[in-house]
Motif scaffolding. Sequence first.
Motif, PDB file in Angstrom:
ATOM      1  N   SER A  90       0.867  -1.378  -0.007  1.00  0.00           N
ATOM      2  CA  SER A  90       0.015   0.054   0.170  1.00  0.00           C
ATOM      3  C   SER A  90       0.949   1.318  -0.008  1.00  0.00           C
ATOM      4  N   LEU A  91       2.095   1.081  -0.149  1.00  0.00           N
ATOM      5  CA  LEU A  91       2.872   2.360  -0.233  1.00  0.00           C
ATOM      6  C   LEU A  91       2.636   3.144  -1.330  1.00  0.00           C
ATOM      7  N   ARG A  92       2.370   4.557  -0.868  1.00  0.00           N
ATOM      8  CA  ARG A  92       2.141   5.711  -1.856  1.00  0.00           C
ATOM      9  C   ARG A  92       3.602   6.704  -1.811  1.00  0.00           C
ATOM     10  N   CYS A  93       3.362   7.577  -2.853  1.00  0.00           N
ATOM     11  CA  CYS A  93       4.116   8.818  -2.971  1.00  0.00           C
ATOM     12  C   CYS A  93       3.404  10.212  -2.821  1.00  0.00           C
ATOM     13  N   LEU A  94       3.508  10.838  -1.763  1.00  0.00           N
ATOM     14  CA  LEU A  94       2.728  12.202  -1.785  1.00  0.00           C
ATOM     15  C   LEU A  94       3.836  13.120  -2.263  1.00  0.00           C
ATOM     16  N   THR A  95       3.553  14.111  -3.437  1.00  0.00           N
ATOM     17  CA  THR A  95       4.309  15.121  -3.867  1.00  0.00           C
ATOM     18  C   THR A  95       3.619  16.615  -3.849  1.00  0.00           C
ATOM     19  N   ILE A  96       4.181  17.509  -3.289  1.00  0.00           N
ATOM     20  CA  ILE A  96       3.782  18.911  -3.398  1.00  0.00           C
ATOM     21  C   ILE A  96       4.333  19.418  -4.886  1.00  0.00           C
ATOM     22  N   ALA A  97       3.376  19.288  -5.787  1.00  0.00           N
ATOM     23  CA  ALA A  97       3.665  19.331  -7.100  1.00  0.00           C
ATOM     24  C   ALA A  97       3.750  20.880  -7.483  1.00  0.00           C
ATOM     25  N   LYS A  98       2.897  21.578  -6.786  1.00  0.00           N
ATOM     26  CA  LYS A  98       2.666  23.279  -7.110  1.00  0.00           C
ATOM     27  C   LYS A  98       2.304  23.808  -5.742  1.00  0.00           C
ATOM     28  N   SER A  99       3.144  24.801  -5.552  1.00  0.00           N
ATOM     29  CA  SER A  99       2.896  25.655  -4.421  1.00  0.00           C
ATOM     30  C   SER A  99       3.372  27.090  -4.274  1.00  0.00           C
ATOM     31  N   PRO A 100       2.884  27.852  -3.890  1.00  0.00           N
ATOM     32  CA  PRO A 100       3.669  29.274  -3.963  1.00  0.00           C
ATOM     33  C   PRO A 100       4.863  29.288  -2.865  1.00  0.00           C
ATOM     34  N   VAL A 101       4.863  28.421  -1.819  1.00  0.00           N
ATOM     35  CA  VAL A 101       5.812  28.589  -0.900  1.00  0.00           C
ATOM     36  C   VAL A 101       6.770  27.285  -0.640  1.00  0.00           C
ATOM     37  N   SER A 102       6.599  26.385  -1.438  1.00  0.00           N
ATOM     38  CA  SER A 102       7.397  25.206  -1.187  1.00  0.00           C
ATOM     39  C   SER A 102       7.974  24.541  -2.543  1.00  0.00           C
ATOM     40  N   PRO A 103       9.060  24.072  -2.532  1.00  0.00           N
ATOM     41  CA  PRO A 103       9.829  23.549  -3.796  1.00  0.00           C
ATOM     42  C   PRO A 103       9.050  22.060  -4.144  1.00  0.00           C
ATOM     43  N   VAL A 104       9.281  21.568  -5.289  1.00  0.00           N
ATOM     44  CA  VAL A 104       8.729  20.268  -5.513  1.00  0.00           C
ATOM     45  C   VAL A 104       9.416  19.306  -4.795  1.00  0.00           C
ATOM     46  N   VAL A 105       8.488  18.624  -3.809  1.00  0.00           N
ATOM     47  CA  VAL A 105       9.197  17.571  -3.159  1.00  0.00           C
ATOM     48  C   VAL A 105       8.196  16.414  -2.570  1.00  0.00           C
ATOM     49  N   SER A 106       8.834  15.320  -2.500  1.00  0.00           N
ATOM     50  CA  SER A 106       8.143  14.041  -2.432  1.00  0.00           C
ATOM     51  C   SER A 106       8.283  13.240  -1.137  1.00  0.00           C
ATOM     52  N   PHE A 107       7.316  12.447  -0.483  1.00  0.00           N
ATOM     53  CA  PHE A 107       7.414  11.764   0.744  1.00  0.00           C
ATOM     54  C   PHE A 107       6.881  10.398   0.333  1.00  0.00           C
ATOM     55  N   PRO A 108       7.363   9.336   0.877  1.00  0.00           N
ATOM     56  CA  PRO A 108       6.634   8.083   1.129  1.00  0.00           C
ATOM     57  C   PRO A 108       5.709   8.012   1.888  1.00  0.00           C
ATOM     58  N   CYS A 109       4.648   7.424   1.813  1.00  0.00           N
ATOM     59  CA  CYS A 109       3.251   7.579   2.793  1.00  0.00           C
ATOM     60  C   CYS A 109       2.563   6.267   2.648  1.00  0.00           C
ATOM     61  N   VAL A 124      12.724  20.970  10.952  1.00  0.00           N
ATOM     62  CA  VAL A 124      11.255  21.044  10.820  1.00  0.00           C
ATOM     63  C   VAL A 124      10.733  22.439  10.483  1.00  0.00           C
ATOM     64  N   THR A 125      11.421  23.437  11.211  1.00  0.00           N
ATOM     65  CA  THR A 125      10.990  24.639  11.191  1.00  0.00           C
ATOM     66  C   THR A 125      11.886  25.210   9.875  1.00  0.00           C
ATOM     67  N   ASN A 126      12.944  24.625   9.405  1.00  0.00           N
ATOM     68  CA  ASN A 126      13.601  25.064   8.126  1.00  0.00           C
ATOM     69  C   ASN A 126      13.964  24.069   7.289  1.00  0.00           C
ATOM     70  N   PRO A 127      12.875  23.268   6.672  1.00  0.00           N
ATOM     71  CA  PRO A 127      13.009  21.879   5.934  1.00  0.00           C
ATOM     72  C   PRO A 127      13.989  22.182   4.758  1.00  0.00           C
ATOM     73  N   SER A 128      14.749  21.110   4.537  1.00  0.00           N
ATOM     74  CA  SER A 128      15.392  21.012   3.404  1.00  0.00           C
ATOM     75  C   SER A 128      15.113  20.019   2.376  1.00  0.00           C
ATOM     76  N   ILE A 129      15.177  20.318   1.122  1.00  0.00           N
ATOM     77  CA  ILE A 129      14.791  19.070   0.207  1.00  0.00           C
ATOM     78  C   ILE A 129      15.940  18.225   0.244  1.00  0.00           C
ATOM     79  N   ASP A 130      17.059  18.244   0.898  1.00  0.00           N
ATOM     80  CA  ASP A 130      18.104  17.299   0.903  1.00  0.00           C
ATOM     81  C   ASP A 130      18.002  16.245   1.815  1.00  0.00           C
ATOM     82  N   ASP A 131      16.858  16.479   2.708  1.00  0.00           N
ATOM     83  CA  ASP A 131      16.417  15.680   3.744  1.00  0.00           C
ATOM     84  C   ASP A 131      15.788  14.491   3.238  1.00  0.00           C
TER      85      ASP A 131
END
Length: 374
Positions: free
Chosen positions: A296-315, A337-344
């Motif tokens: 049941s593994l999914r991928c959640l992606t913020i694909a468009k946002s005025p405040v976030s880069p394009v980034v994905s998470f397993p869920c 958490v307060t200053n997340p980096s896409i490198d994480d």
Amino acid sequence: MSNRQVTSKNGFSDDVVELLSSKKLASMNAQELFVERQSQAEKYVLKTHLFVLDAYLRGGIPPDGITEIVGASGVGKSQMCYMLSVLATLPEDAGGLGTNCSVLYLVSENTFAPTRLIELCSSLAPQYFCNYDRIAQALNRIVCVQISNSQQFLSALNNVDDEIISKRVKVLIVDSIAAVIQKEFDNSNLSRRQHLLNHIASRLKIIAASYHIPIVVTNLVIPISSGHKQSMNHRQLSISALGTVWSHCVNTRIVLEYSTAADFNISDNIVPALIRISTTSETQLPDEEPECPVGSLRCLTIAKSPVSPVVSFPCVITKRGLCLLKVPELILSERSVTNPSIDDFVLDIDPSNYWDQIISMPPDLELTKKENYF
């Protein structure tokens, strides 16, 4: 030259000159706008309680705009909407929008599941929903409106103001907008469909801006021709439904996809342990099995946002709704958490894939759907 002199010179009547000269441009500097939006965010942003997702979205699902959740059938779009509905009814000190607010839920496919809401209440916040009276109070504040065609949809949107004011609606959810449009309009009616979508988008934006509420809509995906550019992992390619013009009306887009451990450079052998770590609650016994299967593994992606880069998470989808997996690279410190980096994050993605609205899915979708939580 003054405004009065300019308008008079351009041939306007005296009445128009008087009216235009009395109008002043309403302006704010960037600092004033920042302070105003910060104060609004504290009141109106809907927290998902997925802390990494909230960190990237600068608090949660934003007000004053449209947030779209897009993905294949059965991937978990409605599950995320149910989860957001329950979270919104929590007290403000518990991360909700208050016990006197309501959620307006427009559903188009007769799939609304109150029993799932009850399960989410007792699983998401067992300490608050400690008895059925509190669960019943939350259900009473999630107002469901069934819509079966575009005329009912437009009528609901045009008459929503009274509902918002009388029931103190703080969140508006449309599940799903594609189901309403696709069954009425085919390729021969594209101009009519586009006109309707423009009207819907305009109305939703007016509602969001007028009442400072988050608006969440779900959208489906449709396959695209094999002649289009291939995805990085050679999966079947799909595109969000309703076309390019609608996609530009959306302020924030969250993409849900079926995924595999290999997409995140994770070994299949450690996925059960990651699911256990990520989904175990304080009330769960240590020897209990993980809440969902590996498939049941999914991928959640913020694909468009005025405040976030394009980034994905397993869920994964669990009894408590959507849950982000905690792999070693994803276990963030309070600093990140307060200053997340896409490198994480460990998933390498192609940002142009999402700006072009392309979504990849496993080729054997029917087999994957059988392993869903719901």
